[in-house]
Design an enzyme around this catalytic site. Structure first.
Site, mmCIF file in Angstrom:
data_model
loop_
_atom_site.group_PDB
_atom_site.id
_atom_site.type_symbol
_atom_site.label_atom_id
_atom_site.label_comp_id
_atom_site.label_asym_id
_atom_site.label_seq_id
_atom_site.Cartn_x
_atom_site.Cartn_y
_atom_site.Cartn_z
ATOM 1 C CG HIS A 17 15.007 -43.030 11.450
ATOM 2 N ND1 HIS A 17 15.023 -43.736 10.597
ATOM 3 C CD2 HIS A 17 13.646 -41.101 10.611
ATOM 4 C CE1 HIS A 17 13.107 -43.595 9.647
ATOM 5 N NE2 HIS A 17 13.765 -42.405 10.122
ATOM 6 C CE LYS A 41 -1.452 -46.440 5.584
ATOM 7 N NZ LYS A 41 -0.821 -44.778 5.291
ATOM 8 N NE ARG A 90 13.726 -37.359 3.995
ATOM 9 C CZ ARG A 90 13.349 -38.762 3.731
ATOM 10 N NH1 ARG A 90 13.614 -39.711 3.422
ATOM 11 N NH2 ARG A 90 11.779 -38.632 3.135
ATOM 12 C CB SER A 128 11.833 -46.234 6.061
ATOM 13 O OG SER A 128 12.588 -46.096 8.013
#
Ligand code: PNS
Length: 161
Positions: A17, A41, A90, A128
């Site tokens: 990031h 969440k 990615r 993450s």
């Protein structure tokens, strides 16, 4: 003034990031990093901490600001004067996830463009979720997330409830 928005969950921010933030900040007058607050969440890091952590590691980038948002990204981006959404890619798997989101956001009638930036290859394997899992199990995250945030990530992800 050209403003771009880089939205995400950032639970936590990773070196991937940060690479996108640094590179995107060179392309726009202002880059707004927007942390999605998703009350149902909660994830690993508290939402307010996520924004503070990003501020700490982008303090040397004068045109980068960090805020939290709830609700529709398209509405929030428009309210902030951003017409460009930045997303990092990615892999082809990321593209498959991102393309419908870009079309949906583009179709909301706010004139939003999504700009994809390829991750730098040395960060292409970082996520993450990977950082969270490794931190929770006490592994080494020093090459995955900003070192200044390591202790905070271990403390948040390693807690037992
Ligand atoms: O880091 P993430 O979890 O991949 O980021 C996803 C994010 C925050 C960009 C996306 O979930 C989002 O924009 N959520 C806000 C709600 C919204 O606008 N949804 C419509 C887009 S399909």
């Amino acid at each position: 003034m050209r403003t771009a928005i880089f939205p995400g969950s950032f639970d936590p921010i990773t070196n991937g990031h940060l690479d996108i933030i640094r590179r995107a900040s060179l392309l726009f007058d202002r880059l707004l990093v927007a942390v999605l607050v998703h009350p149902s969440k909660p994830g690993c890091l508290p939402f307010a901490d996520r924004a503070d952590m990003i501020r700490r590691v982008t303090a040397d980038l004068p045109n980068v600001t960090v805020e939290q948002f709830t609700g529709l990204l398209a509405d929030y981006a428009t309210s902030q004067g951003a017409r460009v959404i930045i997303r990092g890619l990615r892999s082809a798997a990321d593209f498959a996830y991102e393309a419908p989101m870009a079309w949906l956001n583009g179709g909301l009638g706010k004139g939003l463009e999504t700009l994809f930036m390829l991750t730098s290859p040395q960060y292409a394997f970082i996520s993450s979720s990977g950082v969270r899992e490794i931190a929770a199990l006490g592994g080494d995250i020093s090459r995955l997330a900003p070192q200044a945030l390591e202790n905070q990530i271990y403390a948040a992800c390693n807690r037992t409830e």
